[in-house]
Design an enzyme around this catalytic site. Structure first.
Site, PDB file in Angstrom:
ATOM      1  N   HIS A 115       0.596  -1.262  -0.180  1.00 33.10           N
ATOM      2  CA  HIS A 115       0.322   0.314   0.025  1.00 33.10           C
ATOM      3  C   HIS A 115       0.806   1.265   0.040  1.00 33.10           C
ATOM      4  O   HIS A 115      -0.012   2.235  -0.067  1.00 33.10           O
ATOM      5  CB  HIS A 115      -0.708  -0.134   1.601  1.00 33.10           C
ATOM      6  CG  HIS A 115      -2.019  -0.516   0.963  1.00 33.10           C
ATOM      7  ND1 HIS A 115      -2.486  -0.719   0.328  1.00 33.10           N
ATOM      8  CD2 HIS A 115      -1.636  -2.271   1.423  1.00 33.10           C
ATOM      9  CE1 HIS A 115      -3.658  -2.219   0.289  1.00 33.10           C
ATOM     10  NE2 HIS A 115      -3.256  -2.677   1.014  1.00 33.10           N
ATOM     11  N   LYS A 137      -8.417  14.049   5.157  1.00 35.54           N
ATOM     12  CA  LYS A 137      -7.918  12.109   5.708  1.00 35.54           C
ATOM     13  C   LYS A 137      -6.525  12.418   7.057  1.00 35.54           C
ATOM     14  O   LYS A 137      -6.774  13.562   6.770  1.00 35.54           O
ATOM     15  CB  LYS A 137      -7.077  12.533   3.265  1.00 35.54           C
ATOM     16  CG  LYS A 137      -6.805  13.362   3.182  1.00 35.54           C
ATOM     17  CD  LYS A 137      -5.186  13.440   2.240  1.00 35.54           C
ATOM     18  CE  LYS A 137      -6.500  13.673   0.972  1.00 35.54           C
ATOM     19  NZ  LYS A 137      -7.084  12.530  -0.062  1.00 35.54           N
ATOM     20  N   ARG A 138      -5.974  11.064   6.454  1.00 38.65           N
ATOM     21  CA  ARG A 138      -5.589  11.678   7.408  1.00 38.65           C
ATOM     22  C   ARG A 138      -4.327  12.889   7.314  1.00 38.65           C
ATOM     23  O   ARG A 138      -3.700  13.471   6.281  1.00 38.65           O
ATOM     24  CB  ARG A 138      -4.374  10.524   7.761  1.00 38.65           C
ATOM     25  CG  ARG A 138      -5.046   9.428   8.296  1.00 38.65           C
ATOM     26  CD  ARG A 138      -5.590   9.598   9.586  1.00 38.65           C
ATOM     27  NE  ARG A 138      -4.051   9.545  10.543  1.00 38.65           N
ATOM     28  CZ  ARG A 138      -4.012   8.507  11.772  1.00 38.65           C
ATOM     29  NH1 ARG A 138      -4.488   7.514  11.620  1.00 38.65           N
ATOM     30  NH2 ARG A 138      -2.790   9.266  11.778  1.00 38.65           N
ATOM     31  N   LYS A 178       0.520  14.186   2.391  1.00 36.27           N
ATOM     32  CA  LYS A 178      -0.747  14.385   1.454  1.00 36.27           C
ATOM     33  C   LYS A 178      -0.809  16.270   0.493  1.00 36.27           C
ATOM     34  O   LYS A 178      -1.770  16.535   0.257  1.00 36.27           O
ATOM     35  CB  LYS A 178      -1.734  14.108   2.583  1.00 36.27           C
ATOM     36  CG  LYS A 178      -1.673  12.690   2.458  1.00 36.27           C
ATOM     37  CD  LYS A 178      -3.191  11.844   3.400  1.00 36.27           C
ATOM     38  CE  LYS A 178      -2.476  10.612   3.809  1.00 36.27           C
ATOM     39  NZ  LYS A 178      -3.202   9.806   2.642  1.00 36.27           N
ATOM     40  N   THR A 195      -8.698   6.412  -1.828  1.00 34.18           N
ATOM     41  CA  THR A 195     -10.382   6.204  -2.133  1.00 34.18           C
ATOM     42  C   THR A 195     -10.534   7.405  -1.493  1.00 34.18           C
ATOM     43  O   THR A 195     -11.997   6.934  -2.122  1.00 34.18           O
ATOM     44  CB  THR A 195     -10.168   5.186  -1.041  1.00 34.18           C
ATOM     45  OG1 THR A 195     -10.014   5.095   0.455  1.00 34.18           O
ATOM     46  CG2 THR A 195      -9.323   3.425  -0.910  1.00 34.18           C
ATOM     47  N   LYS A 252     -14.663   8.297  -3.703  1.00 38.51           N
ATOM     48  CA  LYS A 252     -16.051   8.219  -2.807  1.00 38.51           C
ATOM     49  C   LYS A 252     -16.620   9.988  -2.622  1.00 38.51           C
ATOM     50  O   LYS A 252     -18.352  10.110  -3.406  1.00 38.51           O
ATOM     51  CB  LYS A 252     -15.785   8.594  -0.941  1.00 38.51           C
ATOM     52  CG  LYS A 252     -15.718   7.365  -0.610  1.00 38.51           C
ATOM     53  CD  LYS A 252     -15.071   6.872   0.497  1.00 38.51           C
ATOM     54  CE  LYS A 252     -13.939   5.976   1.107  1.00 38.51           C
ATOM     55  NZ  LYS A 252     -12.904   6.439   1.977  1.00 38.51           N
TER      56      LYS A 252
HETATM   57  C1  26Q Z   1       3.167  -0.215  10.436  1.00 36.77           C
HETATM   58  C2  26Q Z   1       4.319  -1.045  11.701  1.00 36.77           C
HETATM   59  C3  26Q Z   1       3.952  -0.002  12.522  1.00 36.77           C
HETATM   60  C4  26Q Z   1       2.592   1.050  12.989  1.00 36.77           C
HETATM   61  C5  26Q Z   1       2.154   1.373  12.265  1.00 36.77           C
HETATM   62  C6  26Q Z   1       2.152   0.573  10.703  1.00 36.77           C
HETATM   63  C7  26Q Z   1       1.587   0.791   9.733  1.00 36.77           C
HETATM   64  C8  26Q Z   1       0.138   0.788   9.513  1.00 36.77           C
HETATM   65  C9  26Q Z   1      -0.887   1.734   9.153  1.00 36.77           C
HETATM   66  C10 26Q Z   1       1.529   0.952   9.038  1.00 36.77           C
HETATM   67  C11 26Q Z   1       1.069   1.529   7.318  1.00 36.77           C
HETATM   68  C12 26Q Z   1      -0.603   1.813   7.595  1.00 36.77           C
HETATM   69  C13 26Q Z   1      -1.332   2.126   6.758  1.00 36.77           C
HETATM   70  C14 26Q Z   1      -1.267   2.861   5.333  1.00 36.77           C
HETATM   71  C15 26Q Z   1      -2.076   3.317   4.504  1.00 36.77           C
HETATM   72  O1  26Q Z   1      -3.704   3.344   5.249  1.00 36.77           O
HETATM   73  N1  26Q Z   1      -1.830   3.127   3.462  1.00 36.77           N
HETATM   74  C16 26Q Z   1      -2.685   3.923   2.588  1.00 36.77           C
HETATM   75  O2  26Q Z   1      -3.687   2.585   1.789  1.00 36.77           O
HETATM   76  C17 26Q Z   1      -5.155   2.989   1.322  1.00 36.77           C
HETATM   77  C18 26Q Z   1      -5.593   1.769   0.608  1.00 36.77           C
HETATM   78  O3  26Q Z   1      -4.798   1.364  -0.194  1.00 36.77           O
HETATM   79  C19 26Q Z   1      -4.620   4.031   0.064  1.00 36.77           C
HETATM   80  O4  26Q Z   1      -5.261   4.198  -0.918  1.00 36.77           O
HETATM   81  C20 26Q Z   1      -3.402   5.106   0.295  1.00 36.77           C
HETATM   82  O5  26Q Z   1      -2.857   5.778  -0.656  1.00 36.77           O
HETATM   83  C21 26Q Z   1      -2.755   4.801   1.479  1.00 36.77           C
HETATM   84  O6  26Q Z   1      -2.104   5.817   1.719  1.00 36.77           O
END
Ligand code: 26Q
Length: 809
Positions: free
Chosen positions: A355, A543-544, A549, A651, A655
């Site tokens: 991702h 968004k976050r 971003k 995503t 929406k």
């Molecule tokens: C990993 C290790 C330790 C702590 C946290 C994490 C961690 C947690 C969540 C690393 C990444 C995430 C989330 C990533 C994320 O949300 N990525 C998004 O995924 C979406 C779905 O595919 C995409 O549309 C976005 O572009 C992408 O940023």
């Protein structure tokens, strides 16, 4: 019962009395919510049981979607919608004098995710069940979801999010299916009768208890399962701690460490810290899941040698990648298979989605920590690495550097993404551009070695929640225009292209948009005290919060607009309301400063009489799924302004589009595919392309100071960050100023400023051509069908999982 209103009303009253001994007059909204919830659960239980029985009876291949996050939001309305009972239920409650909205709003959001990745998992579950596919989610039942955000004096403050405080009507605790997960201890290999036997001792046992939630398919009889594991103490062990010696304190300590495993969701999605507890969470989910699935398979088929024929396991990013060595462990140590056979089964079973290309988001774990927490798993990863490096050596003999770059274990770290690629048969990116970047750049060496493993699956969103449920008025208008076949086949929305110039459609669309804008205005008034004008353009970035971003680009441009307005209060522009919603990771200081900046600019602008008619800024606190459902239907401009190459897909962009908003965005992630779908006339594209960005990174040549000196608009807004225009203490936005200038603006905010301002100007002009705007809006809705997660899941099922639908009778 749910479609027969009279029966429904009777049963509702009976149930309320049985559960709470109350009549409607004395019931609280929470009583009413729980009553309806338990009716729904009872109603689905038959189909739920049937679905599982029929999967078993037909021996179908089942898919397990492993994800450390499932960002479900609320379930009540979407469950009713999928049961085909939402409208009838709303009407029946109305007849009883109950507002469905009040009841629904009692439900706490299940906020078991950070953002895109977690919400994608939730959309996928909905599509899997709706497409009659045998597929289930496996995750962790965090006691606390993503923190609740409060804004105090413009600053973000985080509070624990207690979604389980009132209980959870949707889940069933299934303690009979608990399994034991082992951490730490010693491992010895001993010679057994016909093979080496692994002996694991002195480990700390943790009981994984599953809580199951039904996942209801849309207007079908499929009910799949979301299984969330909770960590508990193993009773015997706890007692032993008491009995063996000093040990009340040890027993308490044991309970504390065990329960902490499923206590909270890590709130960070780009800077994973190498925290032991996070690795524990990952192995906990994976081990519980794999143990349960293999056990079930074994009891059905008597063997695990055909495991990959009946089971597909998908890992959502690298977080559940230990599924690979865990499955190997069971096949080797418990099943007694040889390495080659175990490996072949494992690779055929597992598939993996990436991702992100942000290098700071790639997971690595120190060997030391990994080995001490998971000694047997480490041995297996080592063996995987050795065999794989031997293969690399055969192909690339002498190329030490290449092999070193591709190794799973190197420089004292375990590289989770490498393990995922090596141990799975499919690796996919989440939008075309993202997959190309993986293949050509970030994972180039792997793509050369395994050219056929890589593929693209552009993300999608469930049109049931994000259109049917959150915007029933627009859904009805679409159905009145083209019939209702789009509901089961969202690609059918294309038929709207025949109506893009239809004036009556335009007027109705505008009326519906306006109603949602009024509703959102009243929510904003209620939550923030800010009065916004429903006739202004609603321009939204939700968004976050992340540097890439570029919420910063948005707010700097707003500061520029404000400067223009102050110079010329009669500046011709359509009134605009800028709406933000964003949580920042608690330790991400820069992101938190950007929130503060947005709030300070908002305070200034909103109280300046010059802006009253033209400019408003709102920061909505605690952005989450249930709030999102109220924002998208009211939005007109969708801000998708990431630095090109950085947003894997996005995503939210989908929406917005599905609800008729127009995108202003860079050629990044799925924006590119949105642009291809709607054409350049129906989207506002600006900024550097991904190749230009990547080229700057590679060869340099960008100088932020040059931007500052060359463009007086930029100089002015940057100076205002530090000259007291928006800050009381001098240092307040110094860090932002520094990152942009002294650190040379890593995300090209200043470089894209001018073309963003031009694009925004074009938005303004286009909006003033009402008919033109509404035409573009219809075009966007018409082409949004391909971004339904039904299309995405169909592709996963055929290309990756080899899963077939089974119609439940
Ligand atoms: C990993 C290790 C330790 C702590 C946290 C994490 C961690 C947690 C969540 C690393 C990444 C995430 C989330 C990533 C994320 O949300 N990525 C998004 O995924 C979406 C779905 O595919 C995409 O549309 C976005 O572009 C992408 O940023």
């Amino acid at each position: 019962m749910f479609t027969d209103k009279e029966r429904f009303k009777e049963e509702f009253l009976e149930k309320l009395e049985r559960l709470y001994g109350k009549t409607i007059a004395h019931a609280t909204p929470m009583d009413l919510y729980k009553t309806l919830g338990s009716m729904i659960r009872e109603y689905v239980s038959k189909n739920w049981m049937n679905t599982q029985l029929q999967y078993a009876e037909h021996e179908v291949k089942q898919v397990y979607y492993f994800s450390i996050e499932f960002l479900l939001g609320r379930l009540m309305a979407s469950n009713l919608l999928n049961m085909g009972a939402l409208q009838a239920c709303q009407e029946a409650l109305e007849e009883l004098g109950i507002s469905f909205e009040d009841v629904e709003s009692q439900e706490a959001d299940a906020g078991l995710g950070n953002g895109g990745l977690g919400r994608l998992a939730a959309c996928f579950l909905d599509s899997i069940a709706s497409l009659h596919l045998p597929g289930h989610g496996y995750g962790i039942r965090y006691k606390y979801g993503l923190f609740e955000q409060k804004i105090v004096d413009g600053f973000q403050v985080e509070l624990p999010e207690q979604w389980l405080r009132e209980g959870n009507v949707w889940e069933i605790r299934n303690s009979g299916q608990s399994v034991m997960v082992k951490f730490g201890g010693k491992v010895e290999m001993k010679v057994g009768e016909d093979r080496l036997v692994c002996e694991h001792s002195e480990y700390e046992p943790v009981l994984a208890v599953p809580y199951d939630t039904p996942v209801i398919g849309f207007e079908n009889k499929t009910v799949n399962t979301l299984r969330l594991w909770s960590a508990e103490t193993v009773a015997n062990y706890l007692h032993a701690e008491y009995i063996n010696g000093h040990s009340y304190h040890k027993a308490v300590e044991y309970k504390r460490t065990v329960e902490s495993i499923s206590e909270f969701l890590y709130p960070d999605d780009t800077h994973p810290e190498g925290r032991l507890l996070r690795l524990k969470q990952e192995y906990f989910l994976v081990s519980a899941g794999i143990q349960h699935i293999t056990k079930t398979h074994r009891s059905t088929y008597g063997t695990l040698t055909n495991f990959h024929e009946k089971v597909a396991i998908h890992i959502n990013d690298t977080h559940p990648v230990l599924a690979i060595p865990e499955l190997m462990r069971i096949l080797l140590d418990e099943e007694g298979l040889g390495w080659e056979e175990a490996w072949s089964i494992t690779v055929k079973t597992i598939s993996f989605t990436n991702h992100t290309t942000l290098s700071e988001a790639l997971e690595t774990w120190s060997v030391e920590l990994f080995r001490s927490l998971l000694p047997r798993i480490y041995m297996i990863v080592e063996e995987i690495n050795e065999r794989y490096c031997a293969e690399l050596w055969e192909r690339y003999s002498g190329q030490w550097d290449r092999i070193h770059q591709m190794a799973i274990i190197a420089d004292g770290y375990v590289k989770m993404a490498h393990l995922a690629i090596v141990g799975s048969h499919s690796v996919n990116g989440v939008a075309q551009l993202h997959t190309e970047i993986l293949k050509k750049r970030e994972m180039k060496l792997f793509h050369q070695f395994y050219p056929t493993k890589f593929n693209n699956k552009t993300n999608g969103i469930t049109h049931r929640r994000w259109l049917l449920k959150s915007n029933p008025e627009l859904s009805k208008l679409i159905t009145d225009t083209i019939g209702d076949s789009w509901i089961h086949d969202p690609a059918g929305l294309e038929q709207l292209t025949e109506h893009i110039h239809d004036t009556s459609l335009h007027e109705q669309l505008a009326r519906i948009k306006h109603q949602h804008k009024e509703k959102l205005a009243s929510i904003i008034q209620h939550k923030t005290g800010i009065a916004i004008d429903p006739h202004s353009i609603y321009d939204v970035q939700v968004k976050r919060l992340h540097a890439y971003k570029r919420q910063l680009l948005n707010i700097l441009h707003i500061m520029h607009l404000y400067n223009q307005l102050r110079e010329n209060p009669s500046l011709p522009m359509a009134p605009r309301t800028f709406i933000f919603g964003a949580k920042a990771a608690p330790g991400y200081h820069l992101a938190k400063r950007v929130i503060k900046l947005i709030n300070n600019v908002a305070a200034q602008v909103n109280s300046d009489p010059i802006c009253q008619e033209k400019l408003k800024i709102v920061f909505l606190e605690n952005y989450r799924v249930s709030l999102a459902e109220k924002i998208f239907p009211a939005a007109e401009v969708s801000e998708q302004i990431s630095t090109a190459s950085k947003e894997a897909s996005g995503t939210g962009n989908m929406k917005f589009m599905m609800n008729g908003a127009l995108t202003i965005g860079t050629l990044d992630g799925a924006n590119i595919e949105i642009q291809e779908a709607v054409g350049l006339d129906n989207i506002f594209i600006f900024g550097l392309t991904s190749s230009e960005v990547l080229n700057y990174y590679q060869v340099g040549g960008y100088n932020a100071w040059e931007m500052y000196h060359r463009d007086h608009r930029i100089k002015r807004v940057l100076d205002q960050l530090v000259d007291g225009s928006y800050n009381h203490s001098k240092m307040e936005f110094e860090t932002i100023f520094q990152t942009l200038l002294h650190h040379n603006d890593e995300f090209f905010v200043l470089r894209d400023f001018s073309s963003y301002a031009d694009a925004q100007h074009k938005v303004d002009e286009c909006y003033q051509d009402r008919k033109g705007w509404l035409t573009k809006s219809v075009v966007n809705i018409a082409h949004s069908g391909r971004f339904s997660s039904d299309r995405t899941i169909q592709e996963y099922a055929t290309d990756i999982w080899g899963a077939q639908p089974l119609i439940i009778e």
